[in-house]
Design a protein around this motif. Structure first.
Motif, PDB file in Angstrom:
ATOM      1  N   UNK A  33       0.831  -1.213   0.000  1.00  0.00           N
ATOM      2  CA  UNK A  33       0.000   0.000   0.000  1.00  0.00           C
ATOM      3  C   UNK A  33       0.858   1.252   0.000  1.00  0.00           C
ATOM      4  N   UNK A  34       1.888   1.230   0.806  1.00  0.00           N
ATOM      5  CA  UNK A  34       2.821   2.354   0.897  1.00  0.00           C
ATOM      6  C   UNK A  34       3.409   2.639  -0.485  1.00  0.00           C
ATOM      7  N   UNK A  35       3.999   1.601  -1.088  1.00  0.00           N
ATOM      8  CA  UNK A  35       4.656   1.788  -2.386  1.00  0.00           C
ATOM      9  C   UNK A  35       3.659   2.199  -3.459  1.00  0.00           C
ATOM     10  N   UNK A  36       2.495   1.520  -3.458  1.00  0.00           N
ATOM     11  CA  UNK A  36       1.509   1.790  -4.499  1.00  0.00           C
ATOM     12  C   UNK A  36       1.011   3.238  -4.403  1.00  0.00           C
ATOM     13  N   UNK A  37       0.623   3.623  -3.193  1.00  0.00           N
ATOM     14  CA  UNK A  37      -0.002   4.944  -3.063  1.00  0.00           C
ATOM     15  C   UNK A  37       0.972   6.100  -3.216  1.00  0.00           C
ATOM     16  N   UNK A  38       2.272   5.859  -2.936  1.00  0.00           N
ATOM     17  CA  UNK A  38       3.211   6.955  -3.197  1.00  0.00           C
ATOM     18  C   UNK A  38       3.597   6.976  -4.677  1.00  0.00           C
ATOM     19  N   UNK A  39       3.564   5.803  -5.333  1.00  0.00           N
ATOM     20  CA  UNK A  39       4.006   5.734  -6.726  1.00  0.00           C
ATOM     21  C   UNK A  39       2.934   6.072  -7.754  1.00  0.00           C
ATOM     22  N   UNK A  40       1.666   5.762  -7.435  1.00  0.00           N
ATOM     23  CA  UNK A  40       0.617   5.808  -8.455  1.00  0.00           C
ATOM     24  C   UNK A  40       0.356   7.225  -8.983  1.00  0.00           C
ATOM     25  N   UNK A  41       0.612   8.205  -8.149  1.00  0.00           N
ATOM     26  CA  UNK A  41       0.246   9.571  -8.512  1.00  0.00           C
ATOM     27  C   UNK A  41       1.060  10.088  -9.705  1.00  0.00           C
ATOM     28  N   UNK A  42       2.298   9.558  -9.869  1.00  0.00           N
ATOM     29  CA  UNK A  42       3.158  10.085 -10.938  1.00  0.00           C
ATOM     30  C   UNK A  42       2.482   9.938 -12.305  1.00  0.00           C
ATOM     31  N   UNK A  43       1.770   8.811 -12.528  1.00  0.00           N
ATOM     32  CA  UNK A  43       1.091   8.630 -13.808  1.00  0.00           C
ATOM     33  C   UNK A  43      -0.287   9.279 -13.810  1.00  0.00           C
ATOM     34  N   UNK A  44      -0.982   9.153 -12.658  1.00  0.00           N
ATOM     35  CA  UNK A  44      -2.364   9.633 -12.596  1.00  0.00           C
ATOM     36  C   UNK A  44      -2.443  11.154 -12.741  1.00  0.00           C
ATOM     37  N   UNK A  45      -1.433  11.836 -12.236  1.00  0.00           N
ATOM     38  CA  UNK A  45      -1.497  13.304 -12.178  1.00  0.00           C
ATOM     39  C   UNK A  45      -1.655  13.934 -13.569  1.00  0.00           C
ATOM     40  N   UNK A  46      -1.095  13.272 -14.582  1.00  0.00           N
ATOM     41  CA  UNK A  46      -1.182  13.824 -15.940  1.00  0.00           C
ATOM     42  C   UNK A  46      -2.638  13.994 -16.357  1.00  0.00           C
ATOM     43  N   UNK A  47      -3.476  13.007 -15.978  1.00  0.00           N
ATOM     44  CA  UNK A  47      -4.876  13.035 -16.400  1.00  0.00           C
ATOM     45  C   UNK A  47      -5.734  13.857 -15.440  1.00  0.00           C
ATOM     46  N   UNK A  48      -5.371  13.815 -14.150  1.00  0.00           N
ATOM     47  CA  UNK A  48      -6.097  14.626 -13.162  1.00  0.00           C
ATOM     48  C   UNK A  48      -5.948  16.100 -13.543  1.00  0.00           C
ATOM     49  N   UNK A  49      -4.736  16.418 -13.982  1.00  0.00           N
ATOM     50  CA  UNK A  49      -4.423  17.783 -14.353  1.00  0.00           C
ATOM     51  C   UNK A  49      -5.395  18.315 -15.405  1.00  0.00           C
ATOM     52  N   UNK A  50      -5.635  17.516 -16.451  1.00  0.00           N
ATOM     53  CA  UNK A  50      -6.515  18.039 -17.491  1.00  0.00           C
ATOM     54  C   UNK A  50      -7.982  17.970 -17.072  1.00  0.00           C
ATOM     55  N   UNK A  51      -8.384  16.935 -16.290  1.00  0.00           N
ATOM     56  CA  UNK A  51      -9.785  16.838 -15.847  1.00  0.00           C
ATOM     57  C   UNK A  51     -10.175  17.984 -14.933  1.00  0.00           C
ATOM     58  N   UNK A  52      -9.285  18.304 -13.985  1.00  0.00           N
ATOM     59  CA  UNK A  52      -9.623  19.321 -12.982  1.00  0.00           C
ATOM     60  C   UNK A  52      -8.990  20.687 -13.288  1.00  0.00           C
ATOM     61  N   UNK A  53      -8.359  20.796 -14.456  1.00  0.00           N
ATOM     62  CA  UNK A  53      -7.665  22.045 -14.830  1.00  0.00           C
ATOM     63  C   UNK A  53      -6.763  22.548 -13.707  1.00  0.00           C
ATOM     64  N   UNK A  54      -5.845  21.685 -13.290  1.00  0.00           N
ATOM     65  CA  UNK A  54      -5.003  22.045 -12.147  1.00  0.00           C
ATOM     66  C   UNK A  54      -4.047  23.180 -12.480  1.00  0.00           C
ATOM     67  N   UNK A  55      -3.847  24.051 -11.505  1.00  0.00           N
ATOM     68  CA  UNK A  55      -2.809  25.080 -11.620  1.00  0.00           C
ATOM     69  C   UNK A  55      -1.535  24.465 -11.025  1.00  0.00           C
ATOM     70  N   UNK A  56      -0.363  25.097 -11.233  1.00  0.00           N
ATOM     71  CA  UNK A  56       0.841  24.527 -10.607  1.00  0.00           C
ATOM     72  C   UNK A  56       0.663  24.329  -9.107  1.00  0.00           C
ATOM     73  N   UNK A  57      -0.064  25.249  -8.457  1.00  0.00           N
ATOM     74  CA  UNK A  57      -0.220  25.121  -6.996  1.00  0.00           C
ATOM     75  C   UNK A  57      -1.116  23.940  -6.639  1.00  0.00           C
ATOM     76  N   UNK A  58      -2.285  23.827  -7.297  1.00  0.00           N
ATOM     77  CA  UNK A  58      -3.159  22.701  -6.936  1.00  0.00           C
ATOM     78  C   UNK A  58      -2.533  21.380  -7.366  1.00  0.00           C
TER      79      UNK A  58
END
Ligand code: BGC
Length: 465
Positions: A33-58
């Motif tokens: 769980x530790x490894x998965x949850x710290x690692x998974x965001x690196x790939x997911x963030x690319x898509x979260x960014x466009x879905x939620x229109x993230x700014x550099x801060x968010x």
């Protein structure tokens, strides 16, 4: 040490029992769980960014939320591990994991996503030290290194799993599935912990002798159970409160813990784990596919070398592995630094970057990776073991945050070459620290380490028998 029963306990060498291996492996699911949850965001963030229109801060907040939660989780939970027990705490934590993961996968707004990731972080902050602690208290001294480090192996497997899940959903861009996958190990951890025994050392601390004897009999299967019970009981002076942590005799444990936490993080491991594709890109690998493949490769090397290290932790000892691993890390950081200085955008730089990162990650996987978690679980006295461990773990999460936050700033401010040179210099200091301060705890019982602390021995001598 000679026990009341006239047996010299420090010389007892147990055979490994399949049941203990099973218990340790199931508790180590917390590491996945530790490894998965710290690692998974690196790939997911690319898509979260466009879905939620993230700014550099968010964007930064979504990524940093787990680190923040983990620091909070470890700092506030130490007392729970001592009062409710390691097993109960792991059960509660898996429920928190489950809730946090589901909420982040279903998050409708960015605020909800950040808050859910903080909750997942809190669970990681608790599980990351409770699982090694639990395993160390069930393991026989002569296999403790290997069994506790199954947790580090699980962390590396969790990171690999995250890379694979990210890659699988990359085409469809299903970031909710990426994050939601964490439910699987959380459910496995919850169900398995229900069936596992409580830590016999914690049971004795709670004066539940009959239950402790039953557990030890089940896991040791030898007639030496009474001798071990005897040894543990002799080491329990009282149920400590938090002030014990700041008494002079506990200071060596704090120094070892804080130092290892600092050097495990500040020599740059997570610049590689979190930013591998970026570093490959800086080195001139242009295609997205190559960067991802190289990142999966780094994850695989991490797993492989952790497996290689496992049996040697109890055979060679912790310190030889720390020296070897840190030397490999230092050499590869120097090579990266030189390559970035002289060979911008050349094949030499690309290949040096590739080879250096493989050597670096291998060095981490055989040394600082497993040994930090192992020693965290070994050095504190039983009466405040949960509390002490949680404190040094919180510090290591804070160091993790500082490095993750400053890496790209450093690269921008002083360039790649100087940044890697800085990490190389810190690794050299780390080796001096290991030489001067860190004890060898191979084959030494937890109770012997505690006796040495109480006798006021210097930190480096805590492993003497
Ligand atoms: C470290 C993590 C790191 C992981 C990589 C762990 O021991 O604490 O920060 O990401 O190893 O394998």
């Amino acid at each position: 040490m000679r026990s009341n029963l006239g047996q010299d306990f420090t010389e007892v060498r147990y055979r490994i029992s399949p049941f203990v291996v099973l218990v340790a492996s199931l508790a180590a699911v917390a590491g996945i769980l530790f490894g998965f949850d710290t690692g998974v965001i690196s790939g997911a963030i690319l898509f979260i960014k466009s879905d939620f229109h993230l700014t550099p801060i968010s964007n930064g907040m979504v990524v940093a939320a787990v680190l923040l939660g983990a620091t909070l989780g470890s700092v506030v939970s130490g007392r729970f591990a001592d009062y409710y027990g390691r097993r109960s705490l792991l059960i509660m934590t898996s429920i928190v994991f489950l809730i946090g993961t589901l909420c982040s996968a279903l998050a409708a707004t960015v605020v909800m996503l950040v808050l859910s990731r903080v909750v997942v972080g809190i669970a990681i902050g608790i599980a990351c030290y409770t699982a090694p602690l639990y395993i160390s208290e069930l393991a026989p001294a002569n296999f403790r290194g290997m069994l506790v480090s199954l947790n580090q192996l699980a962390i590396t497997l969790g990171i690999m799993l995250a890379y694979l899940v990210d890659t699988y959903y990359a085409d469809s861009g299903h970031w909710r599935m990426m994050l939601g996958f964490g439910v699987v190990p959380a459910v496995i951890l919850f169900i398995s912990m229900l069936f596992l025994p409580k830590s016999p050392r914690w049971l004795l601390l709670m004066e539940r002798d009959a239950q402790a004897r039953a557990t030890l009999t089940r896991i040791r299967k030898t007639e030496l159970v009474d001798v071990e019970m005897d040894e543990i009981k002799q080491s329990i002076q009282n149920r400590g409160d938090w002030r014990v942590l700041f008494q002079k005799w506990v200071r060596p444990a704090l120094i070892i813990g804080l130092g290892l936490g600092f050097f495990q993080q500040c020599t740059g491991i997570n610049t590689i784990i979190y930013y591998a594709p970026t570093i490959f890109e800086l080195a001139g690998f242009k295609s997205h596919a190559t960067a991802i493949l190289a990142t999966v490769g780094i994850g695989a090397v991490n797993v492989m070398f952790t497996i290689i290290a496992l049996p040697f932790l109890d055979r060679w000892g912790r310190k030889p592995l720390l020296y070897t691993g840190m030397l490999m890390m230092m050499m590869s950081l120097l090579a990266l630094s030189v390559a970035f200085l002289f060979h911008s955008d050349s094949d030499i730089l690309r290949w040096t970057a590739m080879v250096s990162m493989v050597v670096f990650i291998s060095g981490f996987a055989i040394g600082l990776g497993p040994v930090m978690w192992l020693m965290f679980a070994e050095i504190f006295p039983l009466e405040i073991r949960g509390l002490g461990t949680s404190l040094v773990v919180a510090a290591s999460w804070a160091f993790n945050g500082v490095i993750a936050w400053t890496f790209l700033l450093l690269v921008k401010g002083m360039g790649e070459s100087a940044t890697f040179l800085l990490y190389a210099a810190l690794t050299l200091f780390g080796m001096l620290f290991v030489n001067r301060v860190v004890p060898e705890t191979k084959n030494v019982s937890l109770e012997q380490i505690e006796r040495n602390l109480r006798r006021g021995l210097a930190s480096r001598e805590l492993g003497s028998v």
